[in-house]
Motif scaffolding. Structure first.
Motif, PDB file in Angstrom:
ATOM      1  N   ILE A  77     -25.538 -24.756  33.429  1.00 32.41           N
ATOM      2  CA  ILE A  77     -24.410 -23.823  33.489  1.00 32.41           C
ATOM      3  C   ILE A  77     -23.098 -24.567  33.281  1.00 32.41           C
ATOM      4  O   ILE A  77     -22.182 -24.068  32.599  1.00 32.41           O
ATOM      5  N   LEU A  78     -22.979 -25.762  33.851  1.00 28.97           N
ATOM      6  CA  LEU A  78     -21.782 -26.570  33.595  1.00 28.97           C
ATOM      7  C   LEU A  78     -21.641 -26.849  32.102  1.00 28.97           C
ATOM      8  O   LEU A  78     -20.530 -26.815  31.554  1.00 28.97           O
ATOM      9  N   GLY A  79     -22.758 -27.136  31.441  1.00 24.55           N
ATOM     10  CA  GLY A  79     -22.723 -27.333  29.996  1.00 24.55           C
ATOM     11  C   GLY A  79     -22.331 -26.055  29.269  1.00 24.55           C
ATOM     12  O   GLY A  79     -21.577 -26.084  28.287  1.00 24.55           O
ATOM     13  N   LEU A  80     -22.843 -24.924  29.750  1.00 27.98           N
ATOM     14  CA  LEU A  80     -22.501 -23.628  29.171  1.00 27.98           C
ATOM     15  C   LEU A  80     -20.996 -23.380  29.261  1.00 27.98           C
ATOM     16  O   LEU A  80     -20.366 -22.915  28.304  1.00 27.98           O
ATOM     17  N   MET A  81     -20.418 -23.726  30.402  1.00 29.56           N
ATOM     18  CA  MET A  81     -18.976 -23.569  30.572  1.00 29.56           C
ATOM     19  C   MET A  81     -18.218 -24.511  29.647  1.00 29.56           C
ATOM     20  O   MET A  81     -17.218 -24.124  29.025  1.00 29.56           O
ATOM     21  N   ALA A  82     -18.689 -25.757  29.537  1.00 31.07           N
ATOM     22  CA  ALA A  82     -18.029 -26.731  28.657  1.00 31.07           C
ATOM     23  C   ALA A  82     -18.058 -26.257  27.209  1.00 31.07           C
ATOM     24  O   ALA A  82     -17.051 -26.340  26.487  1.00 31.07           O
ATOM     25  N   GLY A  83     -19.208 -25.746  26.764  1.00 27.77           N
ATOM     26  CA  GLY A  83     -19.314 -25.237  25.399  1.00 27.77           C
ATOM     27  C   GLY A  83     -18.388 -24.062  25.163  1.00 27.77           C
ATOM     28  O   GLY A  83     -17.783 -23.931  24.080  1.00 27.77           O
ATOM     29  N   THR A  84     -18.261 -23.197  26.164  1.00 29.94           N
ATOM     30  CA  THR A  84     -17.366 -22.032  26.053  1.00 29.94           C
ATOM     31  C   THR A  84     -15.912 -22.466  25.931  1.00 29.94           C
ATOM     32  O   THR A  84     -15.153 -21.936  25.112  1.00 29.94           O
ATOM     33  N   TRP A  85     -15.495 -23.450  26.729  1.00 31.67           N
ATOM     34  CA  TRP A  85     -14.118 -23.945  26.647  1.00 31.67           C
ATOM     35  C   TRP A  85     -13.828 -24.543  25.277  1.00 31.67           C
ATOM     36  O   TRP A  85     -12.759 -24.319  24.703  1.00 31.67           O
ATOM     37  N   ILE A  86     -14.797 -25.296  24.757  1.00 34.35           N
ATOM     38  CA  ILE A  86     -14.608 -25.907  23.436  1.00 34.35           C
ATOM     39  C   ILE A  86     -14.541 -24.836  22.354  1.00 34.35           C
ATOM     40  O   ILE A  86     -13.693 -24.883  21.450  1.00 34.35           O
ATOM     41  N   LYS A  87     -15.413 -23.848  22.448  1.00 35.54           N
ATOM     42  CA  LYS A  87     -15.458 -22.795  21.428  1.00 35.54           C
ATOM     43  C   LYS A  87     -14.167 -21.986  21.421  1.00 35.54           C
ATOM     44  O   LYS A  87     -13.676 -21.581  20.359  1.00 35.54           O
ATOM     45  N   ARG A  88     -13.602 -21.756  22.588  1.00 36.00           N
ATOM     46  CA  ARG A  88     -12.360 -20.986  22.659  1.00 36.00           C
ATOM     47  C   ARG A  88     -11.167 -21.792  22.165  1.00 36.00           C
ATOM     48  O   ARG A  88     -10.165 -21.220  21.722  1.00 36.00           O
ATOM     49  N   GLY A  89     -11.241 -23.108  22.269  1.00 31.01           N
ATOM     50  CA  GLY A  89     -10.204 -23.961  21.720  1.00 31.01           C
ATOM     51  C   GLY A  89      -8.886 -23.948  22.465  1.00 31.01           C
ATOM     52  O   GLY A  89      -7.852 -24.338  21.909  1.00 31.01           O
ATOM     53  N   ASP A  90      -8.890 -23.528  23.728  1.00 35.66           N
ATOM     54  CA  ASP A  90      -7.661 -23.482  24.522  1.00 35.66           C
ATOM     55  C   ASP A  90      -7.559 -24.742  25.382  1.00 35.66           C
ATOM     56  O   ASP A  90      -7.941 -24.750  26.546  1.00 35.66           O
ATOM     57  N   GLN A  91      -7.073 -25.830  24.781  1.00 35.04           N
ATOM     58  CA  GLN A  91      -6.960 -27.129  25.441  1.00 35.04           C
ATOM     59  C   GLN A  91      -8.268 -27.524  26.145  1.00 35.04           C
ATOM     60  O   GLN A  91      -8.288 -27.798  27.343  1.00 35.04           O
ATOM     61  N   PRO A  92      -9.364 -27.550  25.391  1.00 39.69           N
ATOM     62  CA  PRO A  92     -10.660 -27.841  26.021  1.00 39.69           C
ATOM     63  C   PRO A  92     -10.739 -29.216  26.673  1.00 39.69           C
ATOM     64  O   PRO A  92     -11.366 -29.364  27.723  1.00 39.69           O
TER      65      PRO A  92
ATOM     66  N   THR B 244     -27.776 -29.095  26.561  1.00 36.03           N
ATOM     67  CA  THR B 244     -28.548 -27.889  26.236  1.00 36.03           C
ATOM     68  C   THR B 244     -27.703 -26.653  26.497  1.00 36.03           C
ATOM     69  O   THR B 244     -27.655 -25.732  25.672  1.00 36.03           O
ATOM     70  N   GLY B 245     -27.010 -26.630  27.634  1.00 38.19           N
ATOM     71  CA  GLY B 245     -26.143 -25.501  27.947  1.00 38.19           C
ATOM     72  C   GLY B 245     -24.970 -25.404  26.998  1.00 38.19           C
ATOM     73  O   GLY B 245     -24.619 -24.313  26.519  1.00 38.19           O
ATOM     74  N   ALA B 246     -24.355 -26.551  26.685  1.00 38.35           N
ATOM     75  CA  ALA B 246     -23.197 -26.559  25.790  1.00 38.35           C
ATOM     76  C   ALA B 246     -23.582 -26.092  24.389  1.00 38.35           C
ATOM     77  O   ALA B 246     -22.858 -25.313  23.750  1.00 38.35           O
ATOM     78  N   SER B 247     -24.717 -26.560  23.895  1.00 35.13           N
ATOM     79  CA  SER B 247     -25.156 -26.203  22.547  1.00 35.13           C
ATOM     80  C   SER B 247     -25.567 -24.742  22.455  1.00 35.13           C
ATOM     81  O   SER B 247     -25.461 -24.130  21.373  1.00 35.13           O
ATOM     82  N   LEU B 248     -26.023 -24.177  23.566  1.00 32.71           N
ATOM     83  CA  LEU B 248     -26.477 -22.787  23.565  1.00 32.71           C
ATOM     84  C   LEU B 248     -25.348 -21.838  23.174  1.00 32.71           C
ATOM     85  O   LEU B 248     -25.579 -20.826  22.496  1.00 32.71           O
ATOM     86  N   VAL B 249     -24.127 -22.166  23.572  1.00 30.08           N
ATOM     87  CA  VAL B 249     -22.972 -21.331  23.229  1.00 30.08           C
ATOM     88  C   VAL B 249     -22.853 -21.183  21.716  1.00 30.08           C
ATOM     89  O   VAL B 249     -22.670 -20.078  21.189  1.00 30.08           O
TER      90      VAL B 249
END
Length: 395
Positions: free
Chosen positions: A244-259, A77-82
């Motif tokens: 929040i951990l999911g939110l951070m994971a989604g942010t790392w993936i979205k930024r694309g910097d070695q997620p 849920t957090g990851a998808s929210l990003v």
């Protein structure tokens, strides 16, 4: 609730998130097979004992594969929210409009969870421990953090876990109930802690005490004494940390910097810290009260799974194997509701029209597996029909 067609071409979906969500739904669907109950008939089979163990919940401390369903749901849920916030922004929606939609989603999840818990009851069953309800209770907090910087998110992550720990650690340790059955303690219960960990004993903790007050404010068939599984409404507070951990994971993936690397490092760190908290005597790894140690342990597991899936599906593009999971992953809410509302009716209908003996083809002990498998396949075919017609149910 509305039907949505294919995602916009300008916002390609992250396949690993959909597949991970589908794997979670598969694990939920496997509960239809009642593998834990069937395993009782095969006490000398290591395979059946393994399947039974991982298709049921751990009584108190520890984790099985089945125990990762709820934290994975919250994490995703957090990851998808990003990506949801980003997609709506690209469509030109105002922040006010997006906030109202997030509020609607939060309220809808809360009451959908209550509805699912009320199925087959004589009146509304007011309880706030169901997976969807817990997610809804914390959704607006995570939505607000989606607009904050990384540092702010981590600060609130720490505040939430510290506050959650203090609520339990500062509440007086309670002695055993004079008559445990009257407080919904499972028969033969032998999982109570001694020492400092006794702050997290079954139905003798601050979360249980809070629910004894809160849930008895609502109309009930009988007074609330405690939940047999030991879950509490207050679990939604540390569940926010999982999101929040999911939110951070989604942010790392979205930024694309070695997620994948970031996800892996975070996973190792979370798992290591969970063991520090547990074996250091700070708090136990305990899902049913969603302790801080559980947040780190389950969060580490979720990060590890997502790191592997992202590398396999989104980086290496090995997707063909994942189609069965993708089908239910893009319609996880529909599958979840079918699983919790139609499972008993469908299995009874199968036996009514085909007879019970038809499902004894592998032996009477395996009848639940055969019926459950047929039910699961039927639900998956409904999801496949929706997928082929690009019908995606969202909140």
């Amino acid at each position: 609730m509305n039907s949505v067609n294919t995602p916009p071409a300008t916002a390609p979906r992250i396949g690993s998130l959909d597949v991970y969500r589908g794997i979670v739904m598969f694990l939920l669907g496997l509960r239809l097979l009642e593998l834990d109950e069937v395993a009782v008939h095969f006490p000398d089979s290591a395979i059946w004992q393994f399947l039974g163990h991982h298709s049921s919940h751990i009584p108190w401390v520890g984790c099985s594969l089945n125990d990762l369903i709820h934290p994975s749901f919250a994490f995703l849920t957090g990851a998808s929210l990003v990506f949801s916030v980003s997609a709506r922004s690209r469509k030109g929606q105002s922040q006010w409009h997006m906030t109202l939609h997030a509020l609607w989603r939060s309220v809808a999840l809360i009451f959908l969870g209550i509805f699912l818990r009320s199925v087959d009851r004589d009146m509304t069953h007011w309880t706030f421990d169901e997976t969807l309800t817990q997610t809804g209770l914390g959704y607006m907090a995570v939505y607000a953090l989606a607009y904050c910087g990384i540092r702010t998110r981590w600060i609130w992550f720490g505040i939430i876990l510290t506050a959650s720990w203090l609520l339990y650690a500062c509440y007086p340790i309670m002695p055993p109930h004079a008559n445990p059955v009257d407080f919904n303690t499972p028969e033969g219960w032998q999982h109570d802690f001694t020492g400092f960990f006794a702050h997290w004993n079954h139905n003798r903790n601050v979360g249980w005490s809070f629910d004894r007050w809160l849930l008895n404010q609502f109309p009930r068939e009988s007074p609330y004494l405690g939940y047999l599984g030991g879950y509490t409404t207050l679990n939604f507070i540390p569940t926010i940390a999982t999101m929040i951990l999911g939110l951070m994971a989604g942010t790392w993936i979205k930024r694309g910097d070695q997620p994948a690397r970031q996800l892996m490092v975070a996973s190792v760190a979370c798992l290591a810290f969970s063991f520090v908290l547990h074996f250091g005597g700070i708090c136990p790894i305990l899902k049913r009260l969603w302790t801080p140690a559980w947040v780190f342990f389950s969060g580490g597991g979720c990060l590890l799974i997502l790191a592997a899936l992202y590398q396999i599906i989104d980086v290496r593009q090995w997707r063909r194997w994942s189609f069965p999971f993708l089908v239910v992953g893009v319609n996880s809410l529909a599958f979840y509701v079918m699983r919790h509302t139609l499972d008993i009716w469908f299995s009874e209908t199968l036996q009514k029209h085909f007879g019970s003996h038809v499902f004894d083809v592998f032996g009477q002990e395996l009848r639940p597996v055969t019926i459950g498998f047929c039910t699961f396949v039927a639900f998956w075919l409904v999801a496949l029909w929706m997928y082929r017609r690009k019908i995606y149910i969202r909140l």
